[in-house]
Design an enzyme around this catalytic site. Structure first.
Site, PDB file in Angstrom:
ATOM      1  N   GLU A   1       0.833  -1.200   0.000  1.00  0.00           N
ATOM      2  CA  GLU A   1       0.000   0.000   0.000  1.00  0.00           C
ATOM      3  C   GLU A   1       0.866   1.249   0.000  1.00  0.00           C
ATOM      4  O   GLU A   1       1.930   1.265   0.615  1.00  0.00           O
ATOM      5  CB  GLU A   1      -0.861  -0.026   1.271  1.00  0.00           C
ATOM      6  CG  GLU A   1      -2.071   0.848   1.210  1.00  0.00           C
ATOM      7  CD  GLU A   1      -2.979   0.652   2.423  1.00  0.00           C
ATOM      8  OE1 GLU A   1      -3.608  -0.413   2.564  1.00  0.00           O
ATOM      9  OE2 GLU A   1      -3.030   1.590   3.231  1.00  0.00           O
TER      10      GLU A   1
ATOM     11  N   GLU B   1      -3.325  10.107   3.491  1.00  0.00           N
ATOM     12  CA  GLU B   1      -4.444  10.108   4.453  1.00  0.00           C
ATOM     13  C   GLU B   1      -4.511  11.497   5.074  1.00  0.00           C
ATOM     14  O   GLU B   1      -3.524  11.965   5.648  1.00  0.00           O
ATOM     15  CB  GLU B   1      -4.211   9.075   5.558  1.00  0.00           C
ATOM     16  CG  GLU B   1      -4.215   7.655   5.056  1.00  0.00           C
ATOM     17  CD  GLU B   1      -4.034   6.631   6.178  1.00  0.00           C
ATOM     18  OE1 GLU B   1      -4.830   5.687   6.250  1.00  0.00           O
ATOM     19  OE2 GLU B   1      -3.097   6.785   6.975  1.00  0.00           O
TER      20      GLU B   1
ATOM     21  N   ASP C   1       0.010   5.460   0.652  1.00  0.00           N
ATOM     22  CA  ASP C   1      -1.143   6.231   1.139  1.00  0.00           C
ATOM     23  C   ASP C   1      -0.982   7.740   1.165  1.00  0.00           C
ATOM     24  O   ASP C   1       0.076   8.232   1.558  1.00  0.00           O
ATOM     25  CB  ASP C   1      -1.416   5.888   2.622  1.00  0.00           C
ATOM     26  CG  ASP C   1      -1.672   4.438   2.887  1.00  0.00           C
ATOM     27  OD1 ASP C   1      -2.196   3.758   1.996  1.00  0.00           O
ATOM     28  OD2 ASP C   1      -1.354   3.981   4.006  1.00  0.00           O
TER      29      ASP C   1
END
Ligand SMILES: *[C@@H]1O[C@H](CO)[C@@H](O)[C@H](O)[C@H]1NC(C)=O
Ligand SMILES: *[C@@H]1O[C@H](CO)[C@@H](O)[C@H](O)[C@H]1NC(C)=O
Ligand SMILES: *[C@@H]1O[C@H](CO)[C@@H](O)[C@H](O)[C@H]1NC(C)=O
Ligand SMILES: *[C@@H]1O[C@H](CO)[C@@H](O)[C@H](O)[C@H]1NC(C)=O
Ligand SMILES: *[C@@H]1O[C@H](CO)[C@@H](O)[C@H](O)[C@H]1NC(C)=O
Ligand SMILES: *[C@@H]1O[C@H](CO)[C@@H](O)[C@H](O)[C@H]1NC(C)=O
Ligand SMILES: *[C@@H]1O[C@H](CO)[C@@H](O)[C@H](O)[C@H]1NC(C)=O
Length: 292
Positions: free
Chosen positions: A102, A106, A104
Site C-alpha cells: 500500500e 491520508e 497512502d
C-alpha cells in the site's frame, strides 16, 4: 493467449483526465453507496463522499489494479470542524493478493482553524510503520488540489500540486523488499478515524456538524500498466516489460530531478511534523536514502 487476455497496458490517457472523466468507466463504489453522490461537470464527474453518525462513510475503487504508473486525484477536504475524520486517496493490493502492499495519502481532520495533517505511508509485504506527516502550505478545504503518486521500478514519489513531498526508493540491496510485483488499486474513502486521527485521538468527531463532505474530481492515470487478471504472473511480467518502454520507466523518472530534491528539502525543513525515521533506529538505512 492467456497472457494477452490477462493484461492490458496503456500508453495513452487511460482515465480521461481533465477532459471528461466518467466515474463509471474507471471506478466502482465499494462501500457506503448511499453516501456517494456523482454529478457531472464540464471538466468531468465530481464525486462527493459523505460521513454521518447514522450511515457512516464511503469508498470507491478503480475497476482494475495497476503495476506502475502516474496516479493523480484532485481533492477538496471537509470544511469547518473536521476533527476525527479521515479522507484518503491511496493505492493498495487489498485482499486479492497474498502480500499486502500500500502507498497512502491520508488526510487527518482537525478542529476549525487548526491545520489538517497529511499522513503518508508505505506498506510492503504487510509491513508499514513508515508514517510521515506534514502540514500543507495552503487550505486544502478551500478548493481542489492535486495529489499524485509516481510509481515505477526504482522509486515512489508523492506529490502535492506537482511538488514532491516524499520519496521512497527501491532498497532491495538493504534487504528491504520493493513494491515491484504486487498490482494495486486506486482507492478513495472517507471514514470515522476519531480513535487516533486528531491530536492523537483526544479530539473526537463533532456530530452536530454532520454531514462531513469531501469531494474528488479530475482523476488522471496518464500512463500506467493495468493488470486485468493478477491471479497468475503473466500480468506482472508484461508490466515489467512495459515499464522499460514507458515514460514513467525512463529518465528523469527513475531518479530525483534537481527540483524534486529542492522540494523535498523545503518540505522537510518547513512542514514535516512527524517522521517514523526519528522514532525507529532500525529504519536508519532506508531513511538515509529517502531524505536527500
Ligand atoms: C496527467 O498526468 C500526466 C503525468 O503527470 C501529465 O503529464 C498530464 O498532463 C496529466 N493530464 C491532465 C489532463 O491533467
Ligand atoms: C463493484 O463493487 C461491488 C461491491 O464491492 C461488487 O460487488 C461488484 O462486483 C463491483 N463491480 C465491479 C464491476 O467491479
Ligand atoms: C447530489 O448533488 C446534487 C448537486 O449538489 C444535488 O442536487 C443532489 O440532491 C445530490 N443527491 C444526493 C443523493 O445527495
Ligand atoms: C490539529 O491541530 C493541533 C493544534 O494546532 C496540532 O497540534 C495537530 O497537529 C493538528 N493536526 C492533527 C491531525 O491533529
Ligand atoms: C470541534 O469539535 C470538537 C469535537 O467535538 C470539539 O471538541 C471542538 O471544541 C470543536 N472546535 C471547534 C473550534 O469547532
Ligand atoms: C486468471 O488467471 C488464472 C491463472 O493464470 C486463471 O486460472 C484464471 O482462470 C484467470 N481468470 C480469469 C477471470 O481470466
Ligand atoms: C522499524 O523499522 C524496521 C525496518 O524498516 C521495521 O522492520 C520495523 O517494523 C520498524 N519497527 C517499528 C516499531 O516501527
Amino acid at each position: 493467449m492467456e497472457m494477452i487476455l490477462s493484461l492490458l497496458c496503456f500508453t495513452t490517457l487511460l482515465f480521461s483526465g481533465a477532459q471528461a472523466a466518467k466515474f463509471a468507466n474507471d471506478f466502482n463504489v465499494t462501500w457506503g453507496k448511499e453516501n456517494v453522490n456523482i454529478t457531472s461537470s464540464r471538466r468531468g464527474d465530481v464525486v462527493t463522499l459523505k460521513l454521518t453518525r447514522e450511515k457512516g462513510g464511503a469508498g470507491f475503487r478503480s475497476l482494475s489494479p495497476f503495476l506502475y504508473g502516474h496516479f493523480s486525484m484532485k481533492m477538496k477536504l471537509i470544511k469547518g470542524n473536521s476533527s476525527g475524520t479521515i479522507t484518503t486517496f491511496y493505492m493498495s493490493s487489498q485482499d486479492n493478493y497474498k502480500k499486502w502492499c500500500e502507498i497512502d495519502f491520508e488526510f487527518l481532520g482537525n478542529v476549525s482553524g487548526q491545520p489538517y495533517a497529511l499522513q503518508t505511508n508505505v506498506y510492503i509485504q504487510g509491513v508499514g510503520n513508515r508514517e510521515q506527516r506534514i502540514y500543507l502550505w495552503f487550505d486544502p478545504t478551500a478548493t481542489h488540489h492535486t495529489y499524485r503518486f509516481l510509481w515505477n521500478q526504482e522509486l515512489i514519489l508523492f506529490f502535492v500540486d506537482n511538488r514532491a513531498i516524499r520519496v521512497f526508493h527501491k532498497a532491495t540491496d538493504l534487504g528491504i523488499p520493493y513494491l515491484d510485483y504486487q498490482p494495486m488499486y486506486a482507492i478513495n474513502s472517507l471514514w470515522n478515524g476519531e480513535a487516533w486521527a486528531t491530536q492523537g485521538g483526544r479530539v473526537k468527531i463533532d456530530w452536530t456538524q454532520q454531514p462531513f463532505v469531501a469531494s474528488y474530481t479530475e482523476w488522471n492515470v496518464s500512463e500506467a500498466c493495468k493488470v486485468q487478471n493478477a491471479t497468475g504472473t503473466a500480468g506482472q511480467h508484461a508490466c515489467y516489460k512495459k515499464a522499460y518502454q514507458s515514460s514513467y520507466g525512463r529518465a528523469p523518472n527513475l531518479a530525483l530531478t534537481k527540483t524534486q530534491v529542492q522540494n523535498l528539502r523545503w518540505v522537510r525543513k518547513n512542514y514535516v511534523i512527524y517522521d517514523y525515521c526519528t522514532k525507529n533506529a532500525t529504519a536508519t538505512a532506508e531513511c538515509a536514502r529517502n531524505w536527500p
